[in-house]
Design a protein around this motif. Structure first.
Motif, PDB file in Angstrom:
ATOM      1  N   SER A  50      -0.433 -42.430  21.373  1.00  0.00           N
ATOM      2  CA  SER A  50      -0.967 -41.253  21.192  1.00  0.00           C
ATOM      3  C   SER A  50      -2.352 -40.987  21.889  1.00  0.00           C
ATOM      4  O   SER A  50      -2.630 -40.103  22.541  1.00  0.00           O
ATOM      5  CB  SER A  50      -1.391 -40.675  19.698  1.00  0.00           C
ATOM      6  OG  SER A  50      -2.279 -41.631  18.971  1.00  0.00           O
ATOM      7  N   GLU A  51      -3.310 -42.106  21.831  1.00  0.00           N
ATOM      8  CA  GLU A  51      -4.445 -42.153  22.624  1.00  0.00           C
ATOM      9  C   GLU A  51      -4.308 -42.312  24.237  1.00  0.00           C
ATOM     10  O   GLU A  51      -4.991 -41.299  24.876  1.00  0.00           O
ATOM     11  CB  GLU A  51      -5.124 -43.376  22.176  1.00  0.00           C
ATOM     12  CG  GLU A  51      -6.482 -43.536  23.049  1.00  0.00           C
ATOM     13  CD  GLU A  51      -7.128 -44.910  22.816  1.00  0.00           C
ATOM     14  OE1 GLU A  51      -7.990 -45.229  23.582  1.00  0.00           O
ATOM     15  OE2 GLU A  51      -7.217 -45.119  21.616  1.00  0.00           O
ATOM     16  N   LYS A  52      -3.198 -42.701  24.591  1.00  0.00           N
ATOM     17  CA  LYS A  52      -2.859 -42.751  26.094  1.00  0.00           C
ATOM     18  C   LYS A  52      -2.380 -41.263  26.321  1.00  0.00           C
ATOM     19  O   LYS A  52      -2.439 -40.801  27.675  1.00  0.00           O
ATOM     20  CB  LYS A  52      -1.633 -43.881  26.408  1.00  0.00           C
ATOM     21  CG  LYS A  52      -2.230 -45.102  26.479  1.00  0.00           C
ATOM     22  CD  LYS A  52      -1.306 -46.022  26.754  1.00  0.00           C
ATOM     23  CE  LYS A  52      -2.195 -47.607  27.058  1.00  0.00           C
ATOM     24  NZ  LYS A  52      -1.099 -48.367  27.496  1.00  0.00           N
ATOM     25  N   MET A  53      -1.583 -40.570  25.418  1.00  0.00           N
ATOM     26  CA  MET A  53      -0.983 -39.357  25.646  1.00  0.00           C
ATOM     27  C   MET A  53      -2.146 -38.492  25.946  1.00  0.00           C
ATOM     28  O   MET A  53      -2.077 -37.471  26.855  1.00  0.00           O
ATOM     29  CB  MET A  53      -0.167 -38.978  24.611  1.00  0.00           C
ATOM     30  CG  MET A  53       1.233 -39.253  24.711  1.00  0.00           C
ATOM     31  SD  MET A  53       2.210 -39.017  23.268  1.00  0.00           S
ATOM     32  CE  MET A  53       2.267 -37.278  23.355  1.00  0.00           C
ATOM     33  N   ARG A  54      -3.325 -38.395  25.180  1.00  0.00           N
ATOM     34  CA  ARG A  54      -4.298 -37.585  25.379  1.00  0.00           C
ATOM     35  C   ARG A  54      -5.312 -37.687  26.507  1.00  0.00           C
ATOM     36  O   ARG A  54      -5.439 -36.917  27.226  1.00  0.00           O
ATOM     37  CB  ARG A  54      -5.421 -37.725  23.886  1.00  0.00           C
ATOM     38  CG  ARG A  54      -4.925 -36.943  22.666  1.00  0.00           C
ATOM     39  CD  ARG A  54      -6.042 -37.290  21.671  1.00  0.00           C
ATOM     40  NE  ARG A  54      -6.303 -38.449  21.033  1.00  0.00           N
ATOM     41  CZ  ARG A  54      -5.591 -39.255  20.161  1.00  0.00           C
ATOM     42  NH1 ARG A  54      -4.614 -38.669  19.557  1.00  0.00           N
ATOM     43  NH2 ARG A  54      -5.977 -40.521  19.811  1.00  0.00           N
ATOM     44  N   GLU A  55      -5.265 -39.317  26.828  1.00  0.00           N
ATOM     45  CA  GLU A  55      -5.939 -39.442  28.191  1.00  0.00           C
ATOM     46  C   GLU A  55      -5.207 -38.851  29.364  1.00  0.00           C
ATOM     47  O   GLU A  55      -5.880 -38.405  30.244  1.00  0.00           O
ATOM     48  CB  GLU A  55      -6.122 -41.122  28.263  1.00  0.00           C
ATOM     49  CG  GLU A  55      -7.170 -41.691  27.406  1.00  0.00           C
ATOM     50  CD  GLU A  55      -7.193 -43.035  27.394  1.00  0.00           C
ATOM     51  OE1 GLU A  55      -6.555 -43.696  28.260  1.00  0.00           O
ATOM     52  OE2 GLU A  55      -7.987 -43.786  26.333  1.00  0.00           O
ATOM     53  N   ALA A  70       0.296 -28.464  34.160  1.00  0.00           N
ATOM     54  CA  ALA A  70      -0.517 -29.764  33.824  1.00  0.00           C
ATOM     55  C   ALA A  70      -0.019 -30.250  32.567  1.00  0.00           C
ATOM     56  O   ALA A  70       0.073 -31.537  32.233  1.00  0.00           O
ATOM     57  CB  ALA A  70      -1.961 -29.512  34.130  1.00  0.00           C
ATOM     58  N   MET A  71       0.087 -29.365  31.602  1.00  0.00           N
ATOM     59  CA  MET A  71       0.500 -29.811  30.327  1.00  0.00           C
ATOM     60  C   MET A  71       2.003 -30.452  30.105  1.00  0.00           C
ATOM     61  O   MET A  71       2.286 -31.584  29.461  1.00  0.00           O
ATOM     62  CB  MET A  71       0.217 -28.817  29.129  1.00  0.00           C
ATOM     63  CG  MET A  71      -0.990 -28.338  29.149  1.00  0.00           C
ATOM     64  SD  MET A  71      -2.076 -29.687  28.361  1.00  0.00           S
ATOM     65  CE  MET A  71      -1.437 -29.678  26.412  1.00  0.00           C
ATOM     66  N   THR A 108      -3.119 -36.299  29.293  1.00  0.00           N
ATOM     67  CA  THR A 108      -3.403 -34.898  29.298  1.00  0.00           C
ATOM     68  C   THR A 108      -4.641 -34.672  29.914  1.00  0.00           C
ATOM     69  O   THR A 108      -4.857 -33.619  30.798  1.00  0.00           O
ATOM     70  CB  THR A 108      -3.288 -34.338  27.770  1.00  0.00           C
ATOM     71  OG1 THR A 108      -2.083 -34.678  27.322  1.00  0.00           O
ATOM     72  CG2 THR A 108      -3.267 -32.805  27.950  1.00  0.00           C
ATOM     73  N   MET A 109      -5.754 -35.248  29.310  1.00  0.00           N
ATOM     74  CA  MET A 109      -7.023 -34.800  30.190  1.00  0.00           C
ATOM     75  C   MET A 109      -7.161 -35.107  31.382  1.00  0.00           C
ATOM     76  O   MET A 109      -7.784 -34.419  32.210  1.00  0.00           O
ATOM     77  CB  MET A 109      -8.024 -35.820  29.237  1.00  0.00           C
ATOM     78  CG  MET A 109      -8.158 -35.070  27.781  1.00  0.00           C
ATOM     79  SD  MET A 109      -8.633 -33.300  27.524  1.00  0.00           S
ATOM     80  CE  MET A 109     -10.054 -33.134  28.659  1.00  0.00           C
ATOM     81  N   MET A 110      -6.628 -36.281  32.177  1.00  0.00           N
ATOM     82  CA  MET A 110      -6.697 -36.692  33.119  1.00  0.00           C
ATOM     83  C   MET A 110      -5.909 -35.509  34.227  1.00  0.00           C
ATOM     84  O   MET A 110      -6.350 -34.971  35.246  1.00  0.00           O
ATOM     85  CB  MET A 110      -5.949 -37.849  33.568  1.00  0.00           C
ATOM     86  CG  MET A 110      -6.686 -39.133  33.320  1.00  0.00           C
ATOM     87  SD  MET A 110      -5.930 -40.828  33.593  1.00  0.00           S
ATOM     88  CE  MET A 110      -5.206 -40.572  35.107  1.00  0.00           C
ATOM     89  N   ASN A 123      -8.154 -32.324  34.277  1.00  0.00           N
ATOM     90  CA  ASN A 123      -9.285 -32.598  34.981  1.00  0.00           C
ATOM     91  C   ASN A 123      -8.792 -32.327  36.516  1.00  0.00           C
ATOM     92  O   ASN A 123      -9.498 -31.763  37.279  1.00  0.00           O
ATOM     93  CB  ASN A 123      -9.975 -33.871  34.702  1.00  0.00           C
ATOM     94  CG  ASN A 123     -10.619 -33.915  33.488  1.00  0.00           C
ATOM     95  OD1 ASN A 123     -11.197 -32.766  32.935  1.00  0.00           O
ATOM     96  ND2 ASN A 123     -11.067 -35.163  32.743  1.00  0.00           N
ATOM     97  N   LYS A 124      -7.695 -32.963  36.825  1.00  0.00           N
ATOM     98  CA  LYS A 124      -7.143 -32.955  38.360  1.00  0.00           C
ATOM     99  C   LYS A 124      -7.003 -31.415  38.567  1.00  0.00           C
ATOM    100  O   LYS A 124      -7.330 -30.971  39.652  1.00  0.00           O
ATOM    101  CB  LYS A 124      -5.867 -33.805  38.510  1.00  0.00           C
ATOM    102  CG  LYS A 124      -5.434 -33.650  39.835  1.00  0.00           C
ATOM    103  CD  LYS A 124      -4.307 -34.728  40.208  1.00  0.00           C
ATOM    104  CE  LYS A 124      -3.833 -34.583  41.665  1.00  0.00           C
ATOM    105  NZ  LYS A 124      -4.248 -33.644  42.426  1.00  0.00           N
ATOM    106  N   ALA A 125      -6.189 -30.625  37.667  1.00  0.00           N
ATOM    107  CA  ALA A 125      -5.998 -29.368  37.910  1.00  0.00           C
ATOM    108  C   ALA A 125      -7.250 -28.585  38.080  1.00  0.00           C
ATOM    109  O   ALA A 125      -7.362 -27.639  39.113  1.00  0.00           O
ATOM    110  CB  ALA A 125      -5.018 -28.693  37.004  1.00  0.00           C
ATOM    111  N   MET A 126      -8.147 -28.743  37.301  1.00  0.00           N
ATOM    112  CA  MET A 126      -9.330 -28.017  37.418  1.00  0.00           C
ATOM    113  C   MET A 126     -10.172 -28.422  38.720  1.00  0.00           C
ATOM    114  O   MET A 126     -10.692 -27.688  39.328  1.00  0.00           O
ATOM    115  CB  MET A 126     -10.373 -28.287  36.235  1.00  0.00           C
ATOM    116  CG  MET A 126      -9.879 -27.515  35.271  1.00  0.00           C
ATOM    117  SD  MET A 126     -11.318 -27.499  33.881  1.00  0.00           S
ATOM    118  CE  MET A 126     -10.563 -26.568  32.682  1.00  0.00           C
ATOM    119  N   SER A 127     -10.394 -29.616  39.105  1.00  0.00           N
ATOM    120  CA  SER A 127     -10.798 -29.999  40.313  1.00  0.00           C
ATOM    121  C   SER A 127     -10.266 -29.458  41.268  1.00  0.00           C
ATOM    122  O   SER A 127     -10.817 -29.360  42.694  1.00  0.00           O
ATOM    123  CB  SER A 127     -10.945 -31.481  40.332  1.00  0.00           C
ATOM    124  OG  SER A 127      -9.544 -32.120  40.686  1.00  0.00           O
TER     125      SER A 127
END
Length: 159
Positions: free
Chosen positions: A29-34, A59-60, A36-38, A41-45
């Motif tokens: 679950s921690e890796k899934m959250r990471e 992205a999701m 998702t955030m990656m 962040n890539k989509a935003m950048s």
């Protein structure tokens, strides 16, 4: 090689694989959250700091949408479970091969396994007498990812 030594080495190899499984489950679950955030962040950048709903949606759930599309627009519980299980086991297989693969060629051979077993045996045989005594085993009988040692016999993560 004596039967007891062979059994000990086989146990260490099996315990390492089991430890890998437990580690993977605990951190999924921690890796899934990471992940998702990656992706966010890539989509935003890529979009100067903002994203639209379509970019957010891509992205999701891009992989999930691909699974639905690959299965005629509908995904059953069994199909999703099969895909998730396959992805989980592929990740586990990659970690195991990376841990044992001594040549870096992405394959697992008997020599790779023996090399890993020798490394773990040497690490456990703290007094270098060619035997592992009960007092040399990790506390609690845990093998695999263990914070007590790293791969060189030093303190750190055993991999």
């Amino acid at each position: 090689m004596r039967t007891t030594t062979k059994l000990a080495l086989a146990f260490v190899a099996l315990a390492g694989a089991v430890g890998t499984t437990a580690y993977a489950e605990n951190n999924a679950s921690e890796k899934m959250r990471e992940g998702t955030m990656m992706r966010l962040n890539k989509a935003m950048s890529d979009s100067n700091g903002t994203i639209s709903f379509d970019q957010f949606s891509d992205a999701m759930n891009a992989r999930l949408k691909k699974l639905v599309a690959d299965n005629g627009g509908k995904l059953t519980v069994a199909q999703l479970a099969d895909a998730l299980e396959k992805a989980r086991f592929e990740q586990m297989a990659k970690r195991i091969i990376a841990r044992y693969d001594t040549k870096g060629d992405g394959t697992l051979t008997s020599d790779d396994i023996t090399s890993r077993e020798k490394k773990v045996f040497a690490m456990l045989d703290r007094n270098n007498d060619g035997k592992i005594e009960k007092s040399e085993l990790p506390k609690g009988g845990r093998f695999g990812r263990h914070r007590q040692w790293d791969g060189d016999g030093n303190e750190g993560d055993m991999q």
